[in-house]
Enzyme design. Structure first.
Site, short mmCIF file in Angstrom:
data_model
loop_
_atom_site.label_atom_id
_atom_site.label_comp_id
_atom_site.label_asym_id
_atom_site.label_seq_id
_atom_site.Cartn_x
_atom_site.Cartn_y
_atom_site.Cartn_z
N TYR A 64 42.47 47.45 33.76
CA TYR A 64 42.59 46.24 32.94
C TYR A 64 41.18 45.73 32.65
O TYR A 64 40.37 45.55 33.57
CB TYR A 64 43.39 45.19 33.71
CG TYR A 64 43.57 43.89 32.97
CD1 TYR A 64 44.43 43.79 31.89
CD2 TYR A 64 42.87 42.75 33.37
CE1 TYR A 64 44.60 42.58 31.22
CE2 TYR A 64 43.03 41.54 32.71
CZ TYR A 64 43.91 41.47 31.64
OH TYR A 64 44.07 40.28 30.98
N ASP A 76 33.09 48.54 34.17
CA ASP A 76 33.62 47.17 34.18
C ASP A 76 33.62 46.72 35.64
O ASP A 76 34.52 47.07 36.41
CB ASP A 76 35.02 47.15 33.58
CG ASP A 76 35.63 45.75 33.61
OD1 ASP A 76 35.00 44.85 34.19
OD2 ASP A 76 36.73 45.57 33.06
N LYS A 123 33.62 36.66 37.15
CA LYS A 123 34.06 36.18 38.47
C LYS A 123 32.91 35.67 39.35
O LYS A 123 32.51 34.53 39.21
CB LYS A 123 34.89 37.26 39.16
CG LYS A 123 36.14 37.62 38.32
CD LYS A 123 37.14 38.44 39.07
CE LYS A 123 38.24 39.01 38.19
NZ LYS A 123 39.36 38.13 37.96
N1 HOZ Z 1 43.84 39.14 35.34
C1 HOZ Z 1 43.79 38.49 36.61
C2 HOZ Z 1 44.20 39.40 37.67
N2 HOZ Z 1 43.57 40.65 37.69
C3 HOZ Z 1 44.68 37.29 36.67
C4 HOZ Z 1 43.92 36.07 36.40
C5 HOZ Z 1 44.72 34.80 36.60
O1 HOZ Z 1 45.95 34.83 36.42
O2 HOZ Z 1 44.15 33.79 36.90
#
Ligand code: HOZ
Length: 438
Positions: free
Chosen positions: A153, A248, A276
């Protein structure tokens, strides 16, 4: 779907009421799909506050937190130095739309950890970083195709929503409506850890692939480490074909090692994306890499990318404070030791109860699957026992432990997690697993 009753049974009235209100004004009641608990059933709790390793919901329930805002809070929640830096910055204004010294300092600090990022552009999220990096790769190479891996992802940019992980996988949406088919055709996919599939894609599209992008240690399909030689193989293939290799490291950056997976495995990618941890919990992303490639970004070069809030002073202050502590205190050996112990304890629980389980960790990023393993690909991950995971997740929550609400997400640990937290978690998880199996 069989799940336990809503978590915190008997003490979730305030969260339940907020969720009903939220569903009236926000699609699904949440601003990011995984938060809705759809993968595990039941309803999400609403957060009141967080400090250190703990998070409290609006009903007053306390949880040991292994989601940690999905990774950023490596020093734990509300670290005093980070809060002080944000507060001081806010007193000087919240956004200028003009450059500041803090942006230079953060870019310099990031480059110290990631020497391959010779030039860095700061943006507002991991999604922005990956979208911009791929645009740059296309602009630099003059090619249109990209190759990604199944279950990885890279945020919700159009080109990435093909066989994506995280919420996309969790909700069982292989691709997203709204992404033009003509664009999706430019996204090639291969199974993770399958160099032969990558070679095949390159043979089928000679001179057409601008970049290969991947999570070098996967966090969005559950925790999947690369097979030995896989990352070096990708480096070799991309070099042979004049294709840019993009790591990534939004999840792995500052987590699997101070300098991310590229430090851990000794690979120099052409471009890297981060998010992050570099924002200390505020919205930040970054992309960067080879100077000759990055110099194609406007205003030096023709590849356009911009942002009103990019380099936001509050986010810079939070990120700088967090990176300063990581650099000065080097908490990595301790983080790694505690994370290893956590995973070892969770796996021992499984072994004790005869439940097939496998898992692992690098640094403070970890994961376990309810599967005998080895789990090397997204297909393997999907074969894990998701039903038991759902019951386990809720049982753990009821016992005051917040694991990611999906079998396809990695977990994290912070410097605020004590040995006692870890032992307490293992013991509560043992109880939760027993309950889930009953
Ligand atoms: N895409 C995030 C997990 N890999 C989720 C982010 C969120 O829901 O805060």
């Amino acid at each position: 779907m069989s799940v336990t009753p809503a978590a915190r049974e008997g003490n979730n009235a305030a969260s339940a009421a907020l969720f009903r209100r939220a569903c009236e004004v926000i699609p699904g009641g949440v601003n990011s799909p995984v938060r809705a608990f759809r993968a595990v059933g039941g309803e999400p709790f609403f957060v009141d506050r967080a400090a250190g390793s703990r998070i409290w919901d609006v009903d007053g329930n306390e949880y040991i937190d292994y989601v940690l805002s999905w990774g950023p809070m490596i020093l734990g929640h509300a670290h005093p130095a980070v809060i002080q830096a944000i507060t001081e910055a806010a007193g000087r204004g919240t956004s200028y739309g003009a450059p500041t010294e803090a942006e230079v300092q953060l870019a310099e600090a990031v480059r110290e950890f990631f020497p391959s990022m010779e030039r860095i552009r700061l943006v507002n999220s991991g999604t922005e970083a990956t979208m911009s990096a791929v645009r740059l790769a296309r602009g630099f190479t003059g090619r249109e195709m990209m190759l990604k891996f199944e279950g990885h992802y890279h945020g919700h940019g159009d080109s990435f929503l093909v066989k994506a992980g995280s919420g996309v996988a969790t909700l069982g949406l292989p691709n997203s409506p709204g992404v033009p088919a003509d664009l999706s055709k430019l996204t090639l996919t291969a199974p993770f850890n399958d160099l032969e599939a990558v070679e095949t894609a390159f043979r089928a599209h000679p001179g057409k692939i601008a970049c290969v992008i991947l999570e070098p240690v996967v966090g969005n399909a559950g925790f999947l480490p690369p097979d030995e030689g896989f990352l070096h193989g990708l480096r070799r293939i991309t070099e042979e074909h004049g294709t840019l290799l993009i790591f990534d490291e939004v999840m792995t950056g500052f987590r699997v090692a101070p300098g991310g997976a590229q430090e851990l495995f000794g690979i120099r990618p052409d471009l890297t994306t981060l998010g992050k941890v570099i924002g200390g919990g505020l919205p930040v992303g970054a992309y960067g890499g080879r100077a000759d490639v990055m110099d194609h970004v406007a205003p030096v070069g023709p590849v356009y990318q911009a942002g009103t809030l990019s380099g936001n002073p509050l986010a810079m202050a939070a990120g700088l404070a967090q990176l300063k502590i990581l650099r000065e205190e080097n908490p990595y050996p301790e983080l790694q030791r505690k994370t290893k112990r956590l995973v070892e304890g969770l796996l021992a629980n499984g072994a004790e109860m005869g439940v097939p389980m496998c898992g692992g960790s690098y640094g403070s990023m970890w994961g376990v699957f309810l599967a005998a393993g080895p789990v090397r690909t997204f297909e393997d991950a999907k074969g894990s026992d998701v039903d038991t995971f759902r019951r386990f997740f809720h049982a753990a929550l009821q016992r005051g432990v917040f694991f990611a609400p999906s079998a396809f997400e990695a977990g994290f640990l912070s410097t605020a997690h004590t040995d006692q937290d870890v032992e307490e978690t293992i013991s509560r998880a043992r109880d939760a697993l027993r309950f889930a199996l009953a």
